[in-house]
Design an enzyme around this catalytic site. Structure first.
Site, PDB file in Angstrom:
ATOM      1  N   HIS A   1      30.912 -57.905 -61.240  1.00 21.64           N
ATOM      2  CA  HIS A   1      29.729 -58.207 -60.422  1.00 21.64           C
ATOM      3  C   HIS A   1      28.217 -57.917 -61.133  1.00 21.64           C
ATOM      4  O   HIS A   1      27.471 -58.797 -61.391  1.00 21.64           O
ATOM      5  CB  HIS A   1      29.948 -57.811 -58.942  1.00 21.64           C
ATOM      6  CG  HIS A   1      28.518 -58.187 -58.156  1.00 21.64           C
ATOM      7  ND1 HIS A   1      28.068 -59.323 -57.730  1.00 21.64           N
ATOM      8  CD2 HIS A   1      27.630 -57.095 -57.789  1.00 21.64           C
ATOM      9  CE1 HIS A   1      26.705 -59.025 -57.139  1.00 21.64           C
ATOM     10  NE2 HIS A   1      26.563 -57.842 -57.237  1.00 21.64           N
TER      11      HIS A   1
ATOM     12  N   ASP B   1       7.682 -77.531 -79.347  1.00 17.57           N
ATOM     13  CA  ASP B   1       9.209 -77.027 -78.929  1.00 17.57           C
ATOM     14  C   ASP B   1       9.034 -75.570 -79.379  1.00 17.57           C
ATOM     15  O   ASP B   1       8.212 -74.707 -79.605  1.00 17.57           O
ATOM     16  CB  ASP B   1       9.986 -77.626 -79.959  1.00 17.57           C
ATOM     17  CG  ASP B   1      11.414 -77.577 -79.371  1.00 17.57           C
ATOM     18  OD1 ASP B   1      12.006 -76.887 -78.988  1.00 17.57           O
ATOM     19  OD2 ASP B   1      12.227 -78.702 -78.939  1.00 17.57           O
TER      20      ASP B   1
ATOM     21  N   TRP C   1      28.680 -51.095 -64.218  1.00 17.54           N
ATOM     22  CA  TRP C   1      28.236 -52.117 -65.112  1.00 17.54           C
ATOM     23  C   TRP C   1      27.535 -51.203 -66.236  1.00 17.54           C
ATOM     24  O   TRP C   1      27.252 -51.732 -67.326  1.00 17.54           O
ATOM     25  CB  TRP C   1      27.203 -53.068 -64.478  1.00 17.54           C
ATOM     26  CG  TRP C   1      25.645 -52.478 -64.364  1.00 17.54           C
ATOM     27  CD1 TRP C   1      25.392 -51.688 -63.070  1.00 17.54           C
ATOM     28  CD2 TRP C   1      24.604 -52.460 -65.242  1.00 17.54           C
ATOM     29  NE1 TRP C   1      24.147 -51.259 -63.310  1.00 17.54           N
ATOM     30  CE2 TRP C   1      23.597 -51.791 -64.244  1.00 17.54           C
ATOM     31  CE3 TRP C   1      24.233 -52.916 -66.228  1.00 17.54           C
ATOM     32  CZ2 TRP C   1      22.264 -51.322 -65.046  1.00 17.54           C
ATOM     33  CZ3 TRP C   1      23.064 -52.869 -66.682  1.00 17.54           C
ATOM     34  CH2 TRP C   1      22.093 -52.417 -66.109  1.00 17.54           C
TER      35      TRP C   1
ATOM     36  N   SER D   1      22.488 -62.876 -78.358  1.00 18.19           N
ATOM     37  CA  SER D   1      21.843 -64.003 -78.058  1.00 18.19           C
ATOM     38  C   SER D   1      20.594 -63.709 -77.421  1.00 18.19           C
ATOM     39  O   SER D   1      19.395 -64.561 -77.695  1.00 18.19           O
ATOM     40  CB  SER D   1      22.882 -64.589 -76.567  1.00 18.19           C
ATOM     41  OG  SER D   1      22.067 -65.674 -76.068  1.00 18.19           O
ATOM     42  N   SER D   2      20.418 -62.422 -76.750  1.00 24.40           N
ATOM     43  CA  SER D   2      19.018 -62.231 -76.257  1.00 24.40           C
ATOM     44  C   SER D   2      18.177 -61.785 -77.405  1.00 24.40           C
ATOM     45  O   SER D   2      16.771 -62.095 -77.204  1.00 24.40           O
ATOM     46  CB  SER D   2      19.307 -60.689 -75.367  1.00 24.40           C
ATOM     47  OG  SER D   2      19.782 -61.197 -74.264  1.00 24.40           O
TER      48      SER D   2
ATOM     49  N   HIS E   1      16.691 -48.676 -68.603  1.00 24.38           N
ATOM     50  CA  HIS E   1      15.429 -48.761 -67.540  1.00 24.38           C
ATOM     51  C   HIS E   1      14.699 -50.115 -68.205  1.00 24.38           C
ATOM     52  O   HIS E   1      14.155 -50.555 -67.122  1.00 24.38           O
ATOM     53  CB  HIS E   1      14.790 -47.666 -67.274  1.00 24.38           C
ATOM     54  CG  HIS E   1      14.026 -47.592 -66.118  1.00 24.38           C
ATOM     55  ND1 HIS E   1      14.694 -47.428 -64.760  1.00 24.38           N
ATOM     56  CD2 HIS E   1      12.829 -47.792 -66.098  1.00 24.38           C
ATOM     57  CE1 HIS E   1      13.615 -47.802 -64.131  1.00 24.38           C
ATOM     58  NE2 HIS E   1      12.457 -47.927 -64.736  1.00 24.38           N
TER      59      HIS E   1
ATOM     60  N   GLU F   1      15.394 -52.462 -69.482  1.00 20.26           N
ATOM     61  CA  GLU F   1      16.165 -53.648 -68.928  1.00 20.26           C
ATOM     62  C   GLU F   1      15.782 -54.235 -67.539  1.00 20.26           C
ATOM     63  O   GLU F   1      15.569 -55.302 -67.238  1.00 20.26           O
ATOM     64  CB  GLU F   1      17.695 -53.410 -68.960  1.00 20.26           C
ATOM     65  CG  GLU F   1      18.708 -54.316 -68.451  1.00 20.26           C
ATOM     66  CD  GLU F   1      18.659 -55.768 -69.066  1.00 20.26           C
ATOM     67  OE1 GLU F   1      18.187 -55.898 -70.429  1.00 20.26           O
ATOM     68  OE2 GLU F   1      19.155 -56.802 -68.462  1.00 20.26           O
TER      69      GLU F   1
ATOM     70  N   TYR G   1      12.793 -53.653 -66.297  1.00 20.15           N
ATOM     71  CA  TYR G   1      11.657 -54.429 -66.221  1.00 20.15           C
ATOM     72  C   TYR G   1      11.884 -55.984 -66.875  1.00 20.15           C
ATOM     73  O   TYR G   1      11.054 -56.707 -66.844  1.00 20.15           O
ATOM     74  CB  TYR G   1      10.610 -53.571 -67.060  1.00 20.15           C
ATOM     75  CG  TYR G   1      10.545 -52.461 -66.177  1.00 20.15           C
ATOM     76  CD1 TYR G   1      10.037 -52.531 -64.683  1.00 20.15           C
ATOM     77  CD2 TYR G   1      10.708 -51.099 -66.658  1.00 20.15           C
ATOM     78  CE1 TYR G   1       9.969 -51.359 -63.844  1.00 20.15           C
ATOM     79  CE2 TYR G   1      10.418 -49.908 -65.648  1.00 20.15           C
ATOM     80  CZ  TYR G   1      10.069 -50.159 -64.288  1.00 20.15           C
ATOM     81  OH  TYR G   1      10.036 -49.053 -63.649  1.00 20.15           O
TER      82      TYR G   1
ATOM     83  N   SER H   1       2.958 -64.810 -59.989  1.00 14.38           N
ATOM     84  CA  SER H   1       1.528 -64.988 -60.725  1.00 14.38           C
ATOM     85  C   SER H   1       0.904 -66.420 -60.900  1.00 14.38           C
ATOM     86  O   SER H   1      -0.066 -66.669 -60.840  1.00 14.38           O
ATOM     87  CB  SER H   1       1.000 -64.372 -62.060  1.00 14.38           C
ATOM     88  OG  SER H   1       1.591 -62.818 -61.672  1.00 14.38           O
TER      89      SER H   1
ATOM     90  N   HIS I   1      15.429 -40.521 -64.946  1.00 10.59           N
ATOM     91  CA  HIS I   1      15.427 -40.804 -63.706  1.00 10.59           C
ATOM     92  C   HIS I   1      16.827 -41.094 -62.959  1.00 10.59           C
ATOM     93  O   HIS I   1      17.134 -40.846 -61.901  1.00 10.59           O
ATOM     94  CB  HIS I   1      14.581 -41.319 -62.954  1.00 10.59           C
ATOM     95  CG  HIS I   1      14.415 -42.730 -63.131  1.00 10.59           C
ATOM     96  ND1 HIS I   1      12.867 -43.321 -63.304  1.00 10.59           N
ATOM     97  CD2 HIS I   1      15.120 -43.683 -63.087  1.00 10.59           C
ATOM     98  CE1 HIS I   1      13.332 -44.797 -63.321  1.00 10.59           C
ATOM     99  NE2 HIS I   1      14.562 -44.995 -63.264  1.00 10.59           N
ATOM    100  N   HIS I   2      17.549 -41.858 -63.698  1.00  5.05           N
ATOM    101  CA  HIS I   2      18.843 -42.282 -63.255  1.00  5.05           C
ATOM    102  C   HIS I   2      19.929 -41.039 -63.403  1.00  5.05           C
ATOM    103  O   HIS I   2      21.261 -41.209 -63.299  1.00  5.05           O
ATOM    104  CB  HIS I   2      19.352 -43.223 -64.261  1.00  5.05           C
ATOM    105  CG  HIS I   2      18.392 -44.556 -64.144  1.00  5.05           C
ATOM    106  ND1 HIS I   2      18.788 -45.493 -63.027  1.00  5.05           N
ATOM    107  CD2 HIS I   2      17.506 -44.921 -64.858  1.00  5.05           C
ATOM    108  CE1 HIS I   2      17.908 -46.484 -63.239  1.00  5.05           C
ATOM    109  NE2 HIS I   2      17.037 -46.338 -64.368  1.00  5.05           N
TER     110      HIS I   2
ATOM    111  N   THR J   1       2.181 -51.283 -60.831  1.00  2.00           N
ATOM    112  CA  THR J   1       2.843 -52.222 -60.031  1.00  2.00           C
ATOM    113  C   THR J   1       2.005 -52.331 -58.631  1.00  2.00           C
ATOM    114  O   THR J   1       2.000 -53.466 -58.150  1.00  2.00           O
ATOM    115  CB  THR J   1       4.205 -51.566 -59.506  1.00  2.00           C
ATOM    116  OG1 THR J   1       4.944 -51.274 -60.749  1.00  2.00           O
ATOM    117  CG2 THR J   1       5.143 -52.640 -58.683  1.00  2.00           C
TER     118      THR J   1
ATOM    119  N   LYS K   1      -0.784 -54.629 -59.364  1.00  2.00           N
ATOM    120  CA  LYS K   1      -0.225 -56.259 -59.203  1.00  2.00           C
ATOM    121  C   LYS K   1      -0.083 -56.805 -57.861  1.00  2.00           C
ATOM    122  O   LYS K   1      -0.640 -57.810 -57.490  1.00  2.00           O
ATOM    123  CB  LYS K   1       1.249 -56.215 -60.002  1.00  2.00           C
ATOM    124  CG  LYS K   1       1.202 -56.399 -61.241  1.00  2.00           C
ATOM    125  CD  LYS K   1       2.416 -56.445 -61.966  1.00  2.00           C
ATOM    126  CE  LYS K   1       2.253 -56.987 -63.527  1.00  2.00           C
ATOM    127  NZ  LYS K   1       1.765 -58.330 -63.925  1.00  2.00           N
TER     128      LYS K   1
ATOM    129  N   ARG L   1      28.693 -45.140 -53.087  1.00  2.00           N
ATOM    130  CA  ARG L   1      28.657 -46.608 -53.560  1.00  2.00           C
ATOM    131  C   ARG L   1      30.209 -46.703 -54.099  1.00  2.00           C
ATOM    132  O   ARG L   1      30.733 -45.512 -54.715  1.00  2.00           O
ATOM    133  CB  ARG L   1      27.688 -47.109 -54.401  1.00  2.00           C
ATOM    134  CG  ARG L   1      27.480 -46.206 -55.501  1.00  2.00           C
ATOM    135  CD  ARG L   1      26.106 -46.366 -56.241  1.00  2.00           C
ATOM    136  NE  ARG L   1      26.097 -47.393 -57.097  1.00  2.00           N
ATOM    137  CZ  ARG L   1      25.334 -47.859 -58.133  1.00  2.00           C
ATOM    138  NH1 ARG L   1      24.425 -46.846 -58.458  1.00  2.00           N
ATOM    139  NH2 ARG L   1      25.479 -48.857 -58.951  1.00  2.00           N
TER     140      ARG L   1
END
Lengths: 525, 156
Positions: free
Chosen positions: A77, A106, A142, A169-170, A253, A255, A257, A268, A302-303, A328, A331, A450
């Site tokens: 998932h 293009d 994951w 690809s990315s 991390h 990722e 963002y 926006s 922090h993870h 943040t 924003k 979890r």
């Protein structure tokens, strides 16, 4: 934004039809559509896996799945939603919108664009087919943490290859996007005149290029630990499993963002349009986006507060993480200030953007809670964390994607979508989303871990509510599919500019946007 | 049309590709990307995770390749000059320059509704030779240019 350009698209160029069109296309609109359909397919697939998780957790005790399979469901998932649904969806938006918004004909590298897309379906097939190999799919989460990921069956190898392919690809997609934005802007469109969506994607692409090799390196080290006798992460061989966590989160991390900055860009665009006011503090929005991206490189641990870290390290990562609240907050303030005294209407795109603002901010606040090391040590690996990141990724990224889809659907299809169904989709999504994930805060604070298929009786009620909410949320997405299909098939004809307050270049084109647009760049005044 | 000038009966039109990033900008972008990517990869290599380094290098090779392609096309341009009896169509593409000289008495402008460079394609034709032009012009500009060229060729 005003543009002076001459285009007469009464007669579109000849282009291939049928399957050949989709296999060989180099047109950014075709490729954008393919990305969007691919990501929707993965969203539904990943969503079905989530419903498998919630079905098992509907009641305590083991009802449906064995614990190993439950772990596979949670892992797949996560992988499918992150790499298959959210990221490709934003790339789809980038493909459709960036050339239209900067006045380019293009993407810079059209063939590479086609290749970037067509790498994704094989990667998705590898991921999905890993359920059927001996030992099943990977159940390492994951994040593919070592040493579990070093020990698992061949499903893990398939996941590693899939991540590699999606990463390639990315990278190609990011190079394409960054060169397109930097080199193909219409005359007069300086960097500080670019729409915010384009800005956020420029910064996102930069982040992607910076961190994707780190992910590739991490999973390759896993692969060689598994099959070629290296011991990067194997403690028995002198390796360090914690090194994997450091390397992974150095990618992971940013990722996060990567998955939220383009969402900021969409919101926006939408909020000023429906508030009928220019975006408040454009320059500060750009600087805030860049600040978030820069800070994302110094907060990864922090993870990992519970892995054993010196107090100085905990303090550094805690304060650095809390610092992210500043840009943040800028924003959120600017979006609210844009709406302040605006002439607002609440069509579906605006509903999803305002909904985003409300629920994403809650996710941001729980992020601050998680950032405080002593609290994080208590709630690490509990449902509080699950609630937090779903508030950011579902209510954040996904709601922004819905908002953007409704916003640009008239430009893409040439028809107005069904507003009633769109609003129904929003309200049901909002209710069921909160029903699913709000209660998870209480579960986490009460100590429910979890990634477990069974739980103590005391967690039963909230889990039942969450499961009902999840099924409601899943079914609600069928409304979204119905709206899209209905809009593609027909509906009231969309004018070139269906939204009164819209002012970017794409709205100067007819709806649907012709197959070839801005073959010569417009002049932006 | 980026530039058109007329002097003593001579006519000259010049148009070039739109590149919003200058060569200096391209270099700054690449160096900044290279610095970030290699700093990150080297730091991880020093920590023992050296597999990051080759991937970063591969990525930088791809990025530099992409920028080289951009660089090669950066000078793409074309010009049409009418001077005396001579009509000169010059094209520069990927650094290669091609010059096509026509006799003003014989050459004529061909217009197609769907051409190589847009919905309104232009070419110069004479004695079985045909050269397309107008790659960097909008359809509007092409229409304007055709009218101007036909007038000048007819008036001669």
């Amino acid at each position: 934004m005003e543009a002076v350009h001459g285009h007469d698209h009464a007669h579109d160029h000849h282009h291939p039809t049928g399957i050949t069109r989709w296999l060989t296309t180099t047109n950014h609109k075709d490729i954008g559509s393919m990305y969007l359909w691919f990501s929707f397919t993965m969203f539904i697939t990943g969503g079905i896996l989530a419903l498998g998780i919630r079905a098992e957790l509907f009641q305590p005790g083991l009802q449906l799945w064995k614990p190993e399979f439950f772990n596979q469901l949670t892992t797949m998932h996560g992988l499918m939603m992150v790499f298959g649904a959210i990221m490709p969806a934003f790339v789809g938006f980038a493909n459709w919108q960036i050339p239209l918004m900067i006045g380019a004909s293009d993407m810079a590298f059209a063939r590479m664009n086609n290749f970037s897309f067509w790498l994704l379906p094989p990667a998705a097939l590898l991921l999905a087919s890993s359920f059927f190999v001996p030992g099943g799919a990977t159940g390492a989460g994951w994040t593919l943490y070592a040493p579990l990921s070093v020990q698992q069956g061949m499903g893990m190898d398939l996941a590693i290859f899939a991540v590699h392919i999606m990463g390639a690809s990315s990278i190609m997609g990011s190079i394409n996007i960054i060169v397109t934005i930097l080199n193909m802007r219409a005359p007069g469109m300086t960097l500080m005149k670019m729409p915010l969506f384009v800005w956020t994607w420029l910064i996102t692409a930069y982040l992607l290029i910076a961190v994707m090799p780190v992910l590739a390196g991490a999973v390759t080290m896993l692969l060689t630990d598994r099959h070629f006798g290296t011991n990067f992460f194997n403690a028995a061989g002198g390796g360090d499993p914690v090194l994997y966590q450091h390397v992974f989160w150095f990618f992971g991390h940013p990722e996060v963002y990567i998955m939220i900055l383009p969402a900021f860009g969409i919101v926006s665009q939408v909020i000023p349009t429906f508030a009928r006011k220019p975006l408040f503090g454009y320059a500060s929005m750009v600087y805030a986006t860049a600040s978030i991206a820069i800070l994302s490189f110094i907060v990864w641990a922090h993870h990992m507060f519970v892995t054993g870290m010196p107090a100085a390290g905990q303090l550094f990562f805690m304060y650095a993480t809390m610092l992210i609240a500043v840009p943040t907050g800028v924003k959120v303030f600017n979006w609210v200030a844009t709406m302040w005294k605006g002439s607002m209407t609440f069509e579906t795109p605006m509903l999803f953007s305002v909904g985003f603002l409300f629920v994403f901010t809650m996710g941001g606040f729980t992020g601050l809670v998680c950032a405080v090391a002593p609290i994080d040590i208590q709630i690490q690996d509990t449902y509080y964390v699950v609630a937090h990141f779903h508030y950011v990724l579902v209510a954040g990224s996904l709601f922004a994607l819905f908002s953007g889809t409704y916003f640009w659907l008239p430009k893409w299809t040439g028809h107005m979508y069904d507003e009633k169904l769109g609003k129904l989709h929003f309200w049901l999504s909002m209710i069921f989303f909160n029903m699913t994930f709000f209660v998870m805060h209480f579960l986490g604070l009460a100590g429910m871990p979890r990634r477990i298929p069974d739980y103590s009786q005391q967690f039963a009620d909230f889990n039942m509510i969450a499961s009902i909410g999840a099924f409601g949320f899943g079914l609600t997405q069928l409304i979204f599919l119905a709206v899209i299909i209905k809009c593609i098939k027909g509906g009231p004809k969309a004018p070139a500019k269906p939204w009164e307050g819209a002012d970017t270049l794409e709205w100067t084109l007819p709806s649907p946007a012709p197959y070839h647009t801005f073959e010569t760049p417009p002049v932006v005044k | 049309m980026n530039h058109a000038e007329e002097a003593q009966g001579a006519f000259h039109v010049f148009s070039s590709r739109n590149d919003s990033l200058s060569p200096k900008g391209r270099r700054i972008f690449f160096v900044s990307m290279l610095a970030v990517s290699l700093t990150v990869a080297t730091a991880w290599a020093l920590q023992g995770a050296w597999y990051v380094l080759p991937f970063a290098l591969i990525e930088m090779v791809v990025l530099s390749g992409a920028l080289v392609i951009v660089e090669r096309h950066a000078d793409d341009c074309e010009s049409i000059s009418i001077d005396g009896d001579r009509v000169l169509v010059e094209r520069r593409e990927r650094g290669r320059v091609s010059r096509h000289c026509f006799d003003r008495h014989w050459v004529h402008v061909v217009v197609r509704e769907s051409g190589k460079y847009g919905q309104y394609g232009l070419a110069m034709r004479s004695h079985g030779r045909e050269v397309c032009f107008g790659a960097f012009l909008s359809d509007e500009q092409r229409r304007h240019l055709v009218a101007e060229l036909r007038k000048r060729l007819r008036d001669y």
